[in-house]
Design an enzyme around this catalytic site. Structure first.
Site, PDB file in Angstrom:
ATOM      1  N   TYR A 149       0.843  -1.199   0.000  1.00 59.90           N
ATOM      2  CA  TYR A 149       0.000   0.000   0.000  1.00 59.90           C
ATOM      3  C   TYR A 149       0.868   1.236   0.000  1.00 59.90           C
ATOM      4  O   TYR A 149       1.801   1.339   0.807  1.00 59.90           O
ATOM      5  CB  TYR A 149      -0.907  -0.010   1.238  1.00 59.90           C
ATOM      6  CG  TYR A 149      -1.849   1.174   1.327  1.00 59.90           C
ATOM      7  CD1 TYR A 149      -2.856   1.354   0.374  1.00 59.90           C
ATOM      8  CD2 TYR A 149      -1.748   2.100   2.358  1.00 59.90           C
ATOM      9  CE1 TYR A 149      -3.734   2.431   0.463  1.00 59.90           C
ATOM     10  CE2 TYR A 149      -2.628   3.171   2.448  1.00 59.90           C
ATOM     11  CZ  TYR A 149      -3.621   3.335   1.504  1.00 59.90           C
ATOM     12  OH  TYR A 149      -4.483   4.393   1.591  1.00 59.90           O
ATOM     13  N   ASP A 244       9.176   2.756   0.574  1.00 63.17           N
ATOM     14  CA  ASP A 244       8.075   3.426   1.254  1.00 63.17           C
ATOM     15  C   ASP A 244       8.173   3.012   2.724  1.00 63.17           C
ATOM     16  O   ASP A 244       7.738   1.932   3.104  1.00 63.17           O
ATOM     17  CB  ASP A 244       6.739   3.011   0.637  1.00 63.17           C
ATOM     18  CG  ASP A 244       5.557   3.643   1.371  1.00 63.17           C
ATOM     19  OD1 ASP A 244       5.771   4.313   2.406  1.00 63.17           O
ATOM     20  OD2 ASP A 244       4.411   3.452   0.912  1.00 63.17           O
ATOM     21  N   LYS A 272       3.440   8.687   9.420  1.00 59.05           N
ATOM     22  CA  LYS A 272       3.120   8.064  10.701  1.00 59.05           C
ATOM     23  C   LYS A 272       4.038   8.530  11.847  1.00 59.05           C
ATOM     24  O   LYS A 272       3.799   9.598  12.393  1.00 59.05           O
ATOM     25  CB  LYS A 272       3.094   6.541  10.529  1.00 59.05           C
ATOM     26  CG  LYS A 272       1.994   6.151   9.513  1.00 59.05           C
ATOM     27  CD  LYS A 272       1.652   4.692   9.418  1.00 59.05           C
ATOM     28  CE  LYS A 272       0.384   4.519   8.605  1.00 59.05           C
ATOM     29  NZ  LYS A 272       0.507   3.795   7.358  1.00 59.05           N
TER      30      LYS A 272
END
Ligand SMILES: *Cc1c(COP(=O)(O)O)cnc(C)c1O
Length: 432
Positions: A149, A244, A272
């Site tokens: 993702y 990522d 995050k």
């Protein structure tokens, strides 16, 4: 199903109201508990390793707001520094010294990053990094992996079953084929498939983007040699390698998965944890590539709230706390106790199980294993996972409401928390 003993009447009332006001009653899909059945609980407050819902139930939390809460929720030092900067205003839309401080911390920590640009989410970071990959190489295509993702931007909404890979069929209506036709996909941990894509698309592929440790199709680790292989293949083809690390950055190690595995990509995305619970993302990497970003270079990317003092402060404080000696040893120890415990309990109670842990990230699959990619992960017993999830919730343990999400621990989790969790797991696994 496990009998319902939990009183969640206020949660139910609020969620029923939310469903009339917002699609699915939520601001982000997984929160709706669709894949595990039942209703989500509505949070009232969080502190350390714990959540309290609106009915007053307490849970040990293994989601940690999907990663940012690695120091524990609402850490007093983070809250205090936020209160201080709040007095000076929440957003400047102008340079602010706090950006320099966080940038320097990120550059010092993450091996690949020589320059960094702050944005407001992981999605934004991944969108921008793809534009940069294309701008720098002059090539339009990109390789991603099935089950990885990279946020919800059009170009990344391709998971691609077998034939879908080359067709680039979008996963979502509203994503034009013309956009995803440049997104090529391969199974995770499959170097041969990546080599084949490069052979089939000579001089057209800008680079490869991946989660260096997967958390978005459950917890899946890279096979020995996979990351190194990608480094070599991209170099041989004049393409870029992009990690990522929105999830793994500052979680797998202070310098991210790239420090842990000693493989240095050209570019990295973050999110995050670097926002410490406020909306922050970032992308960075080699100075020659980052120099293409406006206003230093021609690749346009901007943001009204980017680098705002509140978000920078939460990030700075969180990284300061993580940088203290012993933190990653502590995270590893506590998470090992949990993951090994869960595997042992599952075996004791006769379930097919696999999984594991790296630093403060863990996962189990109700699946014989081993799981090397998304297709393997999909063989898990999802009905069993739903029962397990519900049983744990009933016993005050809050797990991600999907078999295809990794779990997260924090510096606030104690051995006692882990042991309570394992005792609950033993009860639940004996019943399902
Ligand atoms: C969470 C996540 C994103 C998206 O970040 P948002 O802040 O939710 O937009 C991108 N990549 C990875 C690996 C993630 O885990």
């Amino acid at each position: 199903m496990v009998a319902t003993t939990l009183n969640t009447s206020k949660s139910e009332e609020i969620f029923a109201g939310a469903q009339k006001l917002m699609p699915g009653g939520v601001s982000s899909p997984v929160r709706a508990f669709k894949s595990v059945g039942g209703q989500p609980i509505v949070f009232d407050r969080v502190k350390g390793a714990y959540i309290w819902d609106v009915d007053g139930n307490q849970y040990i939390d293994y989601v940690g707001t999907w990663g940012p809460a690695i120091c524990g929720h609402a850490h007093p030092e983070v809250l205090n520094s936020l209160k201080e900067v709040l007095e000076k205003g929440t957003s400047f839309g102008a340079p602010c010294v706090l950006e320099n401080i966080l940038a320097e911390m990120v550059i010092d920590a993450v091996p690949s990053i020589e320059m960094v640009r702050f944005v407001n989410s992981g999605t934004e970071a991944c969108m921008a990094v793809l534009r940069l990959m294309r701008a720098f190489t002059g090539r339009d295509k990109v390789i991603k992996f099935e089950g990885c993702y990279h946020g919800h931007a059009d170009m990344f909404l391709v998971k691609a079953g077998s034939g879908v890979a080359t067709l680039g069929l979008p996963d979502s209506p509203g994503v034009p084929k013309s956009v995803t036709s440049n997104t090529l996909t391969a199974p995770y941990n499959d170097l041969e498939a990546v080599k084949q894509l490069f052979a089939d698309n000579p001089d057209q592929i800008s680079g490869v983007i991946l989660e260096p440790v997967v958390g978005n199709s459950g917890f899946i680790t890279p096979d020995a040699g996979f990351l190194e292989g990608l480094r070599m293949i991209t170099q041989e083809n004049g393409a870029l390698l992009v990690f990522d690390e929105v999830m793994t950055g500052f979680r797998i190690a202070y310098g991210g998965a790239q420090e842990k595995f000693n493989v240095t990509p050209d570019l990295t995305t973050l999110g995050k944890i670097i926002g410490g619970g406020l909306p922050v993302g970032a992308y960075g990497g080699r100075r020659d590539i980052m120099s293409m970003v406006a206003p230093s270079g021609p690749m346009y990317q901007a943001g009204t709230l980017s680098g705002n003092p509140l978000a920078m402060t939460a990030g700075i404080k969180t990284l300061e706390l993580l940088h203290k000696p012993g933190t990653y040893e502590q995270l590893d120890k506590i998470t090992k106790r949990l993951a090994n415990g869960l595997l042992a309990v599952a075996k004791e109670t006769g379930h097919a199980i696999c999984g594991g842990q790296l630093s403060a990230m863990f996962g189990i699959f109700f699946n014989q294993g081993p799981v090397h990619n998304y297709d393997d992960a999909k063989k898990s017993d999802l009905t069993k996972f739903s029962k397990f999830h519900r049983g744990m919730l009933e016993r005050g343990i809050y797990l991600a409401p999907s078999q295809f999400e990794a779990g997260f621990t924090s510096l606030a989790h104690t051995e006692e928390d882990i042991d309570k969790t394992l005792a609950a797991a033993k009860e639940v696994m004996s019943m399902i």
